[in-house]
Design an enzyme around this catalytic site. Structure first.
Site, short mmCIF file in Angstrom:
data_model
loop_
_atom_site.label_atom_id
_atom_site.label_comp_id
_atom_site.label_asym_id
_atom_site.label_seq_id
_atom_site.Cartn_x
_atom_site.Cartn_y
_atom_site.Cartn_z
N GLN A 65 -8.04 22.13 6.07
CA GLN A 65 -7.07 22.23 6.67
C GLN A 65 -5.65 22.57 5.87
OE1 GLN A 65 -5.96 18.79 9.18
NE2 GLN A 65 -7.61 18.87 10.24
N TYR B 58 -16.00 16.68 8.93
CA TYR B 58 -16.42 16.87 10.22
C TYR B 58 -16.75 18.36 10.41
CZ TYR B 58 -11.37 17.51 11.69
OH TYR B 58 -9.93 17.78 11.84
N HIS C 165 -15.71 9.48 14.27
CA HIS C 165 -14.39 10.15 14.23
C HIS C 165 -13.36 9.37 14.67
CE1 HIS C 165 -11.16 13.01 15.64
NE2 HIS C 165 -11.43 13.45 14.66
N ARG D 14 -12.33 7.58 21.07
CA ARG D 14 -12.33 8.86 21.95
C ARG D 14 -13.73 9.77 21.74
NH1 ARG D 14 -9.49 12.77 21.56
NH2 ARG D 14 -9.23 13.19 23.85
N HIS E 109 -10.59 7.25 12.59
CA HIS E 109 -9.40 7.32 12.86
C HIS E 109 -9.10 6.35 13.98
CE1 HIS E 109 -9.84 11.71 11.84
NE2 HIS E 109 -8.90 11.45 11.28
N HIS F 31 -4.71 5.77 9.84
CA HIS F 31 -3.31 5.93 10.70
C HIS F 31 -2.87 4.63 11.09
CE1 HIS F 31 -3.56 10.04 9.81
NE2 HIS F 31 -4.37 10.23 10.79
N ASP G 87 -4.86 13.64 4.21
CA ASP G 87 -5.13 14.24 5.55
C ASP G 87 -5.26 15.67 5.72
OD1 ASP G 87 -5.72 13.97 8.13
OD2 ASP G 87 -3.97 13.14 8.83
#
Length: 464
Positions: A70, A131, A218, A221, A243, A280, A331
């Site tokens: 990222q 991931y 991960h 969800r 997370h 987080h 992050d």
């Protein structure tokens, strides 16, 4: 044997003057002496090129949460689209589209650049929450751990300590819907994940002895209620990261589907302990904050990214008052700065509570308390014997510039306060990762080659 002489150093029991730290050939601290001079060393060592001098020596922090790829998106997601309610979820869609461009060579070059920046910021270890597993379209590479091996290759290039966290990512939500097009490069079912984890362990096997591997569902969800127990058994002593409770929409989805908020559900259904690092946790109610603090787990905080994405504010005042453990991560890597992460964390508490020095104690200044917390929490989350200048620990060390005009003449906690609240990465002169002296005079020793590869990747990506 390497030796570092420091005019002052932060030891487990506080600041000490005239400190000598000896590092063995494996990269561990072999001896720590105070009130010494260089003439106290054995002559063959003190006359060697393996003797370093610094004014201000500290343990170096582990960066406990990173998505290296990222970094290449930094600055590209700050426009607002036609939707006036631009949120984390619109950023997420842009991220999905971006990553479809990345090749294995790109991933390696970006990861090496990220690790270089981390080292220059004062971090000694990268905990990579990895991931991105598959080819565009979701097909496996011939080597299932192809991209994990690229992260490992980046670590070999940068010399940074690595804790690799292969990520299990199975569903698109709590209803167990199929992963969407942007997520297909992540996907694993449990059987595939076990194969991926084993292949990833092999991919890092040639790295130095301080390298670790962990397990990472991960998020609630993305993995399902029945996945945590088998995942915990894959490597029972390894770090376990996930997370949790980052976004309001995530909390609402889990509560609607499972009848409890994410932290509530996890505490009721898993034996959360010191192995766990929960990333987080910006959306917690007071009883959840207390439960997490009492569990022994580390709250993995990423204040710059959490600010960028509008996640919310972690309740650090309450959490730390209940002996909760924290660590710091970069992050999304849009800005890699240890001092700025700590400053952002503390300032968020001040803004919320209309207070000053909210995280200081009678015994410790704000920066000293935060630094001590993220040293121990980061080492715990990384599964790494580090975070202390102490015999037997990995020699993860960081030096601050005594000649910097803002630091000159400062001693003790005031030095740390100035670094965090008035400083930046330019104050970092040297960093050792498990004894590997990778940053000298403020620059990574392989900066030119690493930057050149990253520049080539970015020039290509920006043409696409």
């Amino acid at each position: 044997m390497k030796i570092i002489h420091a005019a002052q150093a932060l030891l487990p029991d506080g600041w000490a003057e005239n400190v000598s730290v000896s590092i063995d050939d494996q990269g561990r601290i072999a001896a720590v002496h105070t009130a010494t001079t260089e003439s106290d060393d054995p002559a063959p060592i003190s006359n060697s090129r393996d003797t370093s001098h610094t004014a201000n020596l500290l343990p170096a922090v582990a960066n406990l949460h990173s998505h290296a790829f990222q970094r290449a998106m930094a600055g590209l997601t700050e426009k607002r689209g036609p939707n006036p309610n631009d949120t984390f979820w619109t950023w997420r869609e842009l991220m999905f589209r971006f990553l479809d461009r990345l090749t294995p060579d790109d991933v390696e070059a970006i990861a090496a650049f990220v690790q270089m920046e981390m080292l220059e910021a004062g971090y000694a270890c990268n905990v990579e929450f990895h991931y991105l597993h598959h080819q565009p379209g979701g097909h496996e590479y011939t080597d299932m751990a192809e991209l994990a091996s690229r992260v490992a290759a980046a670590s070999a290039s940068s010399g940074m300590g690595l804790t690799l966290l292969p990520v299990h990512y199975q569903y698109g939500g709590c209803d167990q819907r199929t992963l969407g097009p942007g997520q297909c490069r992540f996907g694993t079912d449990l059987a595939a994940y076990e194969r991926l984890w084993t292949a990833s362990r092999e991919a890092i096997s040639q790295l130095p002895a301080d390298t670790r591997i962990g397990v990472a569902p991960h998020s609630l969800r993305a993995v399902g209620q029945d996945s945590l127990a088998p995942l915990l058994q894959i490597a029972p002593d390894a770090p376990f990261h996930m997370h949790l409770a980052e976004q309001i929409a995530e909390v609402d989805e889990v509560q609607q589907a499972w009848g409890a908020r994410p932290v509530e559900w996890l505490m009721d259904n898993a034996a959360v302990n010191e192995r766990w690092c929960l990333i987080h946790c910006t959306q917690m109610l007071p009883h959840e904050t207390a439960a997490l603090a009492q569990s022994g787990a580390v709250a993995g905080l990423c204040p710059i990214t959490e600010s960028s994405l509008g996640d919310g504010i972690f309740d650090g005042v309450s959490y730390l008052s209940q002996n909760g453990r924290i660590g710091i991560g970069s992050d999304s890597n849009i800005r890699i700065s240890l001092s700025e992460e700590l400053r952002t964390l503390d300032y968020s508490q001040r803004l919320r509570d209309h207070s000053r020095a909210a995280l200081a104690t009678v015994e410790k200044s704000t920066a000293r308390r935060l630094y001590d917390e993220v040293l121990s929490g980061g080492a715990q989350a990384a599964g790494r014997q580090a975070g202390r200048i102490e015999v037997g620990q990995w020699a993860d060390l960081m030096a601050l510039d005594s000649q910097h005009p803002d630091l000159e003449g400062l001693v003790g906690d005031v030095l740390l306060d100035t670094f965090v609240f008035a400083g930046d990465d330019r104050m970092v002169t040297d960093v050792w990762s498990a004894g590997r002296h990778q940053v000298s005079d403020g620059q990574h020793i392989a900066r030119e080659a690493i930057v050149r590869r990253y520049r080539e990747v970015m020039q290509k990506l920006r043409r696409l």
